[in-house]
Write an enzyme that holds these catalytic residues in place. Structure first.
Site, PDB file in Angstrom:
ATOM      1  N   GLU A   1       1.002  -1.243  -4.749  1.00 30.81           N
ATOM      2  CA  GLU A   1       2.074  -0.595  -5.507  1.00 30.81           C
ATOM      3  C   GLU A   1       3.419  -1.226  -5.119  1.00 30.81           C
ATOM      4  O   GLU A   1       4.293  -0.606  -4.504  1.00 30.81           O
ATOM      5  CB  GLU A   1       2.023   0.918  -5.259  1.00 30.81           C
ATOM      6  CG  GLU A   1       0.720   1.508  -5.808  1.00 30.81           C
ATOM      7  CD  GLU A   1       0.367   2.888  -5.273  1.00 30.81           C
ATOM      8  OE1 GLU A   1      -0.738   3.372  -5.580  1.00 30.81           O
ATOM      9  OE2 GLU A   1       1.177   3.483  -4.540  1.00 30.81           O
TER      10      GLU A   1
ATOM     11  N   HIS B   1      -0.011   2.607  -0.365  1.00 31.90           N
ATOM     12  CA  HIS B   1      -0.959   1.850  -1.179  1.00 31.90           C
ATOM     13  C   HIS B   1      -0.330   0.480  -1.458  1.00 31.90           C
ATOM     14  O   HIS B   1       0.623   0.379  -2.232  1.00 31.90           O
ATOM     15  CB  HIS B   1      -1.253   2.602  -2.486  1.00 31.90           C
ATOM     16  CG  HIS B   1      -1.961   3.896  -2.256  1.00 31.90           C
ATOM     17  ND1 HIS B   1      -1.714   5.038  -2.979  1.00 31.90           N
ATOM     18  CD2 HIS B   1      -2.919   4.227  -1.339  1.00 31.90           C
ATOM     19  CE1 HIS B   1      -2.492   6.017  -2.530  1.00 31.90           C
ATOM     20  NE2 HIS B   1      -3.230   5.547  -1.543  1.00 31.90           N
TER      21      HIS B   1
ATOM     22  N   GLU C   1       5.747   8.844  -8.441  1.00 32.73           N
ATOM     23  CA  GLU C   1       4.897   7.840  -9.097  1.00 32.73           C
ATOM     24  C   GLU C   1       5.732   7.062 -10.109  1.00 32.73           C
ATOM     25  O   GLU C   1       6.405   7.645 -10.954  1.00 32.73           O
ATOM     26  CB  GLU C   1       3.726   8.521  -9.825  1.00 32.73           C
ATOM     27  CG  GLU C   1       2.771   9.287  -8.917  1.00 32.73           C
ATOM     28  CD  GLU C   1       1.829   8.409  -8.107  1.00 32.73           C
ATOM     29  OE1 GLU C   1       1.803   7.176  -8.356  1.00 32.73           O
ATOM     30  OE2 GLU C   1       1.130   8.961  -7.234  1.00 32.73           O
TER      31      GLU C   1
ATOM     32  N   HIS D   1       5.152   5.925  -4.695  1.00 36.28           N
ATOM     33  CA  HIS D   1       3.885   5.342  -5.179  1.00 36.28           C
ATOM     34  C   HIS D   1       4.023   4.745  -6.571  1.00 36.28           C
ATOM     35  O   HIS D   1       5.058   4.889  -7.230  1.00 36.28           O
ATOM     36  CB  HIS D   1       2.797   6.428  -5.231  1.00 36.28           C
ATOM     37  CG  HIS D   1       2.327   6.842  -3.884  1.00 36.28           C
ATOM     38  ND1 HIS D   1       1.137   6.434  -3.350  1.00 36.28           N
ATOM     39  CD2 HIS D   1       2.922   7.621  -2.940  1.00 36.28           C
ATOM     40  CE1 HIS D   1       0.996   6.937  -2.139  1.00 36.28           C
ATOM     41  NE2 HIS D   1       2.064   7.665  -1.867  1.00 36.28           N
TER      42      HIS D   1
HETATM   43 ZN   LIG Z   1      -0.292   5.297  -4.457  1.00 34.79          ZN
END
Ligand SMILES: [Zn+2]
Length: 376
Positions: A169, A166, A335, A259
């Site tokens: 990020e 992504h 994350e 992420h």
């Molecule tokens: Zn992500």
């Protein structure tokens, strides 16, 4: 006053500019309905004036929860970033623009540029410990780098890190930079010991096209790579296709897919709970690995996180779940926050590039302890 975003990862639309109020909106990702990432430059600011900026369509973003207790990032030199007071009311994000300098940059999170990406891969290529391989070309024709650290032999365990599927990020590439710095430091005993029995495969940026375009979640074709792992395509998701091919070739003994989370103000990893072939042994290893990481840094915790999937209901289109199922080893989605780590908050800077780098270094310590214990 002038506002523009015509640069690497830049993204904003100007609705109107008045002496005391700038009205903005965030453009959608390329060929997609997601929107959240913004990055722009304001020039010709009147010094010591009262200036406010509002993002009118913040409520239409991919993760509106991301704006609760969020603080906008500002920099005078595009290098040193700090946070400013921000409010989110009725779908509108508003913040005071500092006016002690004539020019400033504003971003959703501290950016990590394509230029930095090239510097990272160039410096890795100059290390005797690392080979930089061309994984593939991106859909827009950019080379996608795979860093192979350590001499690959069949006896060694393979440790994978993938980041920035992504593209918005950006903290993920800061994390990789920290990890790579320590891994390639020949005076770092932990790294030297790890590399005797492990070979590292690291992809610092899985989505270069989306990063340059200033997208949050997709590539230039509108494809979300972290839903491509069950059936990737050479045309639409070549980075995933060739990464999976390489994993099948060399194996995976440990994976961390890195992420950023818009809403949750903590660092955390996901569990493999819910994959069809889940083993008790893997659950025990997950627990121990997390304990080790908490032992070496106060930035990691295991309380605030996503809910686990129900038995058999994990989404195998997601990287970590697909790899956990496919190889039967520990596989995590990591994350990091866009906001701050509320466990040890920094009001001035929030979560940022430097903290992400330090956090990337800390994972090597956790891996080192885990390896000593025979977890992978
Ligand atoms: Zn992500």
């Amino acid at each position: 006053m002038n506002i523009h975003s015509d640069f690497d990862a830049g993204n904003i639309d100007v609705v109107s500019i008045a002496p005391e109020l700038i009205q903005l909106s965030i453009p959608k990702d390329t060929n997609s309905d997601f929107l959240q990432w913004f990055y722009f430059k304001i020039s010709d600011v009147q010094i010591n004036s009262q200036l406010k900026a509002v993002i009118l369509n913040a409520g239409d973003s991919a993760y509106p929860d991301g704006w609760e207790n969020y603080r906008v990032n500002v920099s005078y030199d595009n290098e040193n970033w700090f946070r400013v007071d921000t409010s989110y009311i009725n779908g509108v994000l508003a913040f005071d623009v500092p006016t002690d300098k004539q020019e400033l940059y504003v971003a959703y999170f501290e950016p990590y540029s394509y230029k930095q990406h090239l510097a990272l891969t160039d410096s890795a290529a100059n290390s005797d410990l690392c080979n930089v391989e061309l994984l593939c070309n991106s859909p827009e024709g950019k080379p996608v780098a795979l860093l192979v650290v350590g001499e690959p032999t069949t006896a060694k365990k393979t440790v994978w890190f993938t980041a920035r599927q992504h593209p918005g990020e950006s903290m993920t590439e800061w994390f990789i930079q920290g990890l790579v710095e320590d891994l390639l430091d020949e005076t770092n005993e932990q790294s030297t010991t790890l590399l005797k029995e492990h070979c590292f495969y690291i992809i610092p940026n899985m989505n270069i096209d989306g990063s340059i375009a200033g997208n949050l979640r997709v590539n230039s074709l509108g494809v979300n790579y972290n839903r491509e792992w069950q059936n990737p395509s050479i045309e639409k998701s070549p980075e995933v296709y060739y990464c999976l091919q390489k994993m099948d070739e060399v194996g995976v003994d440990f994976l961390m897919d890195v992420h950023g989370d818009e809403a949750i103000p903590y660092n955390f990893v996901t569990s493999l709970m819910g994959i069809p072939s889940l083993k008790v042994d893997t659950m025990e290893k997950e627990h121990k690995f997390k304990q080790h990481w908490m032992q070496v840094t106060k930035e990691f915790q295991d309380v605030h996180k996503y809910e686990n999937s129900l038995p058999g209901e994990a989404n195998l289109k997601v990287c970590s779940k697909q790899i956990g199922e496919r190889f039967g080893r520990m596989a995590y989605t990591l994350e990091m926050p866009f906001k701050d780590n509320d466990g040890c908050p920094d009001l001035r800077k929030g979560w940022n590039g430097k903290r992400s780098m330090e956090f990337g270094k800390s994972v090597l310590k956790a891996l080192s302890l885990s390896s000593e214990e025979g977890l992978f």
